[in-house]
Design a protein around this motif. Structure first.
Motif, PDB file in Angstrom:
ATOM      1  N   ARG A  98       1.823  -0.568   2.331  1.00 42.75           N
ATOM      2  CA  ARG A  98       2.471  -1.466   3.296  1.00 42.75           C
ATOM      3  C   ARG A  98       3.448  -0.707   4.182  1.00 42.75           C
ATOM      4  O   ARG A  98       3.507  -0.922   5.400  1.00 42.75           O
ATOM      5  CB  ARG A  98       3.197  -2.586   2.554  1.00 42.75           C
ATOM      6  N   VAL A  99       4.219   0.208   3.595  1.00 40.58           N
ATOM      7  CA  VAL A  99       5.198   0.967   4.363  1.00 40.58           C
ATOM      8  C   VAL A  99       4.525   1.991   5.270  1.00 40.58           C
ATOM      9  O   VAL A  99       4.904   2.159   6.438  1.00 40.58           O
ATOM     10  CB  VAL A  99       6.184   1.665   3.406  1.00 40.58           C
ATOM     11  N   THR A 100       3.498   2.655   4.764  1.00 36.05           N
ATOM     12  CA  THR A 100       2.841   3.706   5.538  1.00 36.05           C
ATOM     13  C   THR A 100       2.125   3.157   6.766  1.00 36.05           C
ATOM     14  O   THR A 100       2.226   3.717   7.863  1.00 36.05           O
ATOM     15  CB  THR A 100       1.828   4.454   4.653  1.00 36.05           C
ATOM     16  N   LEU A 101       1.407   2.046   6.597  1.00 40.25           N
ATOM     17  CA  LEU A 101       0.615   1.484   7.691  1.00 40.25           C
ATOM     18  C   LEU A 101       1.289   0.302   8.366  1.00 40.25           C
ATOM     19  O   LEU A 101       0.713  -0.287   9.289  1.00 40.25           O
ATOM     20  CB  LEU A 101      -0.763   1.065   7.162  1.00 40.25           C
ATOM     21  N   ASN A 102       2.484  -0.078   7.880  1.00 47.76           N
ATOM     22  CA  ASN A 102       3.240  -1.192   8.461  1.00 47.76           C
ATOM     23  C   ASN A 102       2.411  -2.484   8.444  1.00 47.76           C
ATOM     24  O   ASN A 102       2.234  -3.156   9.472  1.00 47.76           O
ATOM     25  CB  ASN A 102       3.675  -0.858   9.894  1.00 47.76           C
ATOM     26  N   LEU A 103       1.919  -2.837   7.272  1.00 45.16           N
ATOM     27  CA  LEU A 103       1.077  -4.016   7.098  1.00 45.16           C
ATOM     28  C   LEU A 103       1.853  -5.144   6.425  1.00 45.16           C
ATOM     29  O   LEU A 103       2.978  -4.957   5.970  1.00 45.16           O
ATOM     30  CB  LEU A 103      -0.147  -3.669   6.246  1.00 45.16           C
ATOM     31  N   ASN A 104       1.230  -6.309   6.357  1.00 43.61           N
ATOM     32  CA  ASN A 104       1.811  -7.400   5.588  1.00 43.61           C
ATOM     33  C   ASN A 104       1.530  -7.177   4.104  1.00 43.61           C
ATOM     34  O   ASN A 104       0.912  -6.184   3.718  1.00 43.61           O
ATOM     35  CB  ASN A 104       1.255  -8.754   6.053  1.00 43.61           C
ATOM     36  N   GLN A 105       1.950  -8.094   3.261  1.00 41.65           N
ATOM     37  CA  GLN A 105       1.831  -7.890   1.823  1.00 41.65           C
ATOM     38  C   GLN A 105       0.435  -8.187   1.293  1.00 41.65           C
ATOM     39  O   GLN A 105       0.084  -7.746   0.201  1.00 41.65           O
ATOM     40  CB  GLN A 105       2.852  -8.772   1.094  1.00 41.65           C
ATOM     41  N   MET A 106      -0.371  -8.920   2.038  1.00 39.44           N
ATOM     42  CA  MET A 106      -1.681  -9.347   1.537  1.00 39.44           C
ATOM     43  C   MET A 106      -2.722  -8.238   1.609  1.00 39.44           C
ATOM     44  O   MET A 106      -3.476  -8.007   0.651  1.00 39.44           O
ATOM     45  CB  MET A 106      -2.162 -10.568   2.335  1.00 39.44           C
ATOM     46  N   LEU A 107      -2.791  -7.542   2.735  1.00 38.45           N
ATOM     47  CA  LEU A 107      -3.824  -6.529   2.930  1.00 38.45           C
ATOM     48  C   LEU A 107      -3.743  -5.378   1.921  1.00 38.45           C
ATOM     49  O   LEU A 107      -4.780  -4.940   1.410  1.00 38.45           O
ATOM     50  CB  LEU A 107      -3.772  -5.987   4.358  1.00 38.45           C
ATOM     51  N   PRO A 108      -2.558  -4.847   1.597  1.00 46.16           N
ATOM     52  CA  PRO A 108      -2.510  -3.781   0.584  1.00 46.16           C
ATOM     53  C   PRO A 108      -3.057  -4.213  -0.768  1.00 46.16           C
ATOM     54  O   PRO A 108      -3.768  -3.448  -1.423  1.00 46.16           O
ATOM     55  CB  PRO A 108      -1.018  -3.441   0.508  1.00 46.16           C
ATOM     56  N   TRP A 109      -2.744  -5.445  -1.187  1.00 44.52           N
ATOM     57  CA  TRP A 109      -3.255  -5.919  -2.477  1.00 44.52           C
ATOM     58  C   TRP A 109      -4.767  -6.107  -2.439  1.00 44.52           C
ATOM     59  O   TRP A 109      -5.455  -5.853  -3.435  1.00 44.52           O
ATOM     60  CB  TRP A 109      -2.569  -7.221  -2.864  1.00 44.52           C
ATOM     61  N   LEU A 110      -5.302  -6.525  -1.299  1.00 44.45           N
ATOM     62  CA  LEU A 110      -6.750  -6.652  -1.173  1.00 44.45           C
ATOM     63  C   LEU A 110      -7.415  -5.282  -1.261  1.00 44.45           C
ATOM     64  O   LEU A 110      -8.452  -5.115  -1.921  1.00 44.45           O
ATOM     65  CB  LEU A 110      -7.093  -7.328   0.154  1.00 44.45           C
ATOM     66  N   ALA A 111      -6.812  -4.280  -0.618  1.00 42.21           N
ATOM     67  CA  ALA A 111      -7.348  -2.915  -0.683  1.00 42.21           C
ATOM     68  C   ALA A 111      -7.268  -2.376  -2.110  1.00 42.21           C
ATOM     69  O   ALA A 111      -8.211  -1.715  -2.589  1.00 42.21           O
ATOM     70  CB  ALA A 111      -6.581  -2.007   0.274  1.00 42.21           C
ATOM     71  N   PHE A 166       3.133  -1.812 -12.772  1.00 38.37           N
ATOM     72  CA  PHE A 166       4.167  -1.152 -11.979  1.00 38.37           C
ATOM     73  C   PHE A 166       3.560  -0.130 -11.020  1.00 38.37           C
ATOM     74  O   PHE A 166       3.964  -0.049  -9.844  1.00 38.37           O
ATOM     75  CB  PHE A 166       5.181  -0.470 -12.899  1.00 38.37           C
ATOM     76  N   VAL A 167       2.584   0.642 -11.489  1.00 40.46           N
ATOM     77  CA  VAL A 167       1.941   1.644 -10.628  1.00 40.46           C
ATOM     78  C   VAL A 167       1.209   0.965  -9.470  1.00 40.46           C
ATOM     79  O   VAL A 167       1.298   1.407  -8.315  1.00 40.46           O
ATOM     80  CB  VAL A 167       0.970   2.512 -11.452  1.00 40.46           C
ATOM     81  N   LEU A 168       0.504  -0.126  -9.755  1.00 42.01           N
ATOM     82  CA  LEU A 168      -0.217  -0.837  -8.694  1.00 42.01           C
ATOM     83  C   LEU A 168       0.750  -1.457  -7.692  1.00 42.01           C
ATOM     84  O   LEU A 168       0.478  -1.460  -6.484  1.00 42.01           O
ATOM     85  CB  LEU A 168      -1.112  -1.922  -9.309  1.00 42.01           C
ATOM     86  N   THR A 169       1.875  -1.963  -8.177  1.00 33.90           N
ATOM     87  CA  THR A 169       2.884  -2.509  -7.272  1.00 33.90           C
ATOM     88  C   THR A 169       3.452  -1.418  -6.370  1.00 33.90           C
ATOM     89  O   THR A 169       3.653  -1.627  -5.155  1.00 33.90           O
ATOM     90  CB  THR A 169       4.011  -3.172  -8.074  1.00 33.90           C
ATOM     91  N   SER A 170       3.697  -0.253  -6.941  1.00 31.50           N
ATOM     92  CA  SER A 170       4.189   0.879  -6.141  1.00 31.50           C
ATOM     93  C   SER A 170       3.153   1.315  -5.116  1.00 31.50           C
ATOM     94  O   SER A 170       3.507   1.623  -3.965  1.00 31.50           O
ATOM     95  CB  SER A 170       4.551   2.047  -7.061  1.00 31.50           C
ATOM     96  N   ASN A 171       1.885   1.347  -5.505  1.00 32.30           N
ATOM     97  CA  ASN A 171       0.817   1.680  -4.562  1.00 32.30           C
ATOM     98  C   ASN A 171       0.761   0.686  -3.406  1.00 32.30           C
ATOM     99  O   ASN A 171       0.603   1.074  -2.239  1.00 32.30           O
ATOM    100  CB  ASN A 171      -0.536   1.706  -5.267  1.00 32.30           C
ATOM    101  N   SER A 172       0.904  -0.593  -3.722  1.00 28.61           N
ATOM    102  CA  SER A 172       0.880  -1.624  -2.682  1.00 28.61           C
ATOM    103  C   SER A 172       2.026  -1.444  -1.702  1.00 28.61           C
ATOM    104  O   SER A 172       1.837  -1.539  -0.481  1.00 28.61           O
ATOM    105  CB  SER A 172       0.947  -3.010  -3.342  1.00 28.61           C
ATOM    106  N   GLN A 173       3.213  -1.175  -2.221  1.00 28.57           N
ATOM    107  CA  GLN A 173       4.367  -0.977  -1.341  1.00 28.57           C
ATOM    108  C   GLN A 173       4.203   0.274  -0.489  1.00 28.57           C
ATOM    109  O   GLN A 173       4.579   0.291   0.696  1.00 28.57           O
ATOM    110  CB  GLN A 173       5.648  -0.886  -2.177  1.00 28.57           C
ATOM    111  N   ALA A 174       3.627   1.325  -1.053  1.00 25.65           N
ATOM    112  CA  ALA A 174       3.404   2.558  -0.298  1.00 25.65           C
ATOM    113  C   ALA A 174       2.424   2.327   0.847  1.00 25.65           C
ATOM    114  O   ALA A 174       2.633   2.828   1.963  1.00 25.65           O
ATOM    115  CB  ALA A 174       2.885   3.654  -1.232  1.00 25.65           C
TER     116      ALA A 174
END
Length: 262
Positions: free
Chosen positions: A227-240, A217-225
């Protein structure tokens, strides 16, 4: 009226100058996202028979014509529920429009929760019940050590994310304010670590599964944060996040090689 860019539309992520307009005598009107048409410049690689050419592409985007931030009239509990559901609109409200600045205190409290969990597990593995003052001091020192280790692991995780995003999208992190906003988003989105305390208090046979679900859950929240902050797609946050986890696990392995029980 604030300057353009002070707020963000929670629907289309456009910059806005105000969330509502006050007409005096208690008459308020929520602002509508109806700014001018803007364009985005994107580098797109086009294939040629001889070589790859990089040419700019212009995308014209109109405003969404929806309320800039409908959450300003919502109860905080509703906003929290939407944030738990990882809705992008709720994250934009919290990060851009709510002006929340508790990320430092929240980070310390989350680290204390994680350190307490590790310290408790360390005490459970120890069978020494001697009430001697020296033993109690050693146990107290173990808690401080666990807090330091948790802090270093968290730092490694965040540094790994920053390095990955800097390598993949350097144009997104040009200013100091961009780094500060992303750090704020990562710290606030780690609020799920507060669930570690109830998981320890209500200990049962499924405690390891609960801890794993909290981590996801924490990692999912980090990914969404991200994505929203940098306006990215869903793949790049998970890679980071994956690169951040690699660096974090590398820190854990280093501590284990030093003979520390983490």
């Amino acid at each position: 009226m604030a300057e353009l860019g002070a707020y963000r539309c929670i629907e289309c992520n456009r910059e806005a100058s105000e969330l509502y307009r006050d007409y005096q005598r208690g008459v308020l009107r929520i602002s509508i996202c109806n700014g001018p048409v803007i364009h985005l410049e994107i580098e797109e690689a086009k294939f040629s028979q001889q070589h790859l050419l990089s040419s700019p592409t212009f995308i014209f985007r109109k405003s969404c014509q929806k309320p800039v931030d409908k959450y300003i009239e919502y109860d905080p509990v509703i906003i929290l529920i939407n944030a738990i559901l990882c809705k992008a609109q709720a994250y934009r409200h919290i990060l851009f429009n709510a002006k929340i600045n508790i990320q430092g205190k929240l980070c310390i409290f989350c680290l204390l929760c994680e350190a307490y969990l590790r310290w408790l597990q360390l005490q459970d593995s120890s069978q020494n019940t001697d009430p001697d003052d020296l033993i109690r001091y050693a146990k107290e020192w173990d808690f401080y050590r666990m807090f330091g280790i948790a802090s270093l692991e968290q730092t490694s995780f965040i540094v790994g994310i920053f390095i990955a995003l800097w390598q993949m999208r350097p144009e997104m992190l040009k200013k100091k304010s961009d780094f500060i906003l992303l750090l704020k988003a990562l710290l606030l989105s780690s609020y799920g670590k507060l669930l570690l305390i109830p998981a320890v208090i209500w200990e049962h046979d499924y405690a390891p599964l609960c801890l794993m679900l909290i981590k996801v859950f924490v990692l999912t929240s980090n990914s969404q944060a991200i994505r929203v902050t940098l306006n990215l797609n869903q793949m790049l946050p998970w890679l980071a996040i994956f690169i951040g986890l690699v660096l974090e696990n590398g820190t854990v392995c280093l501590f284990q090689k030093m003979g520390w029980n983490v």
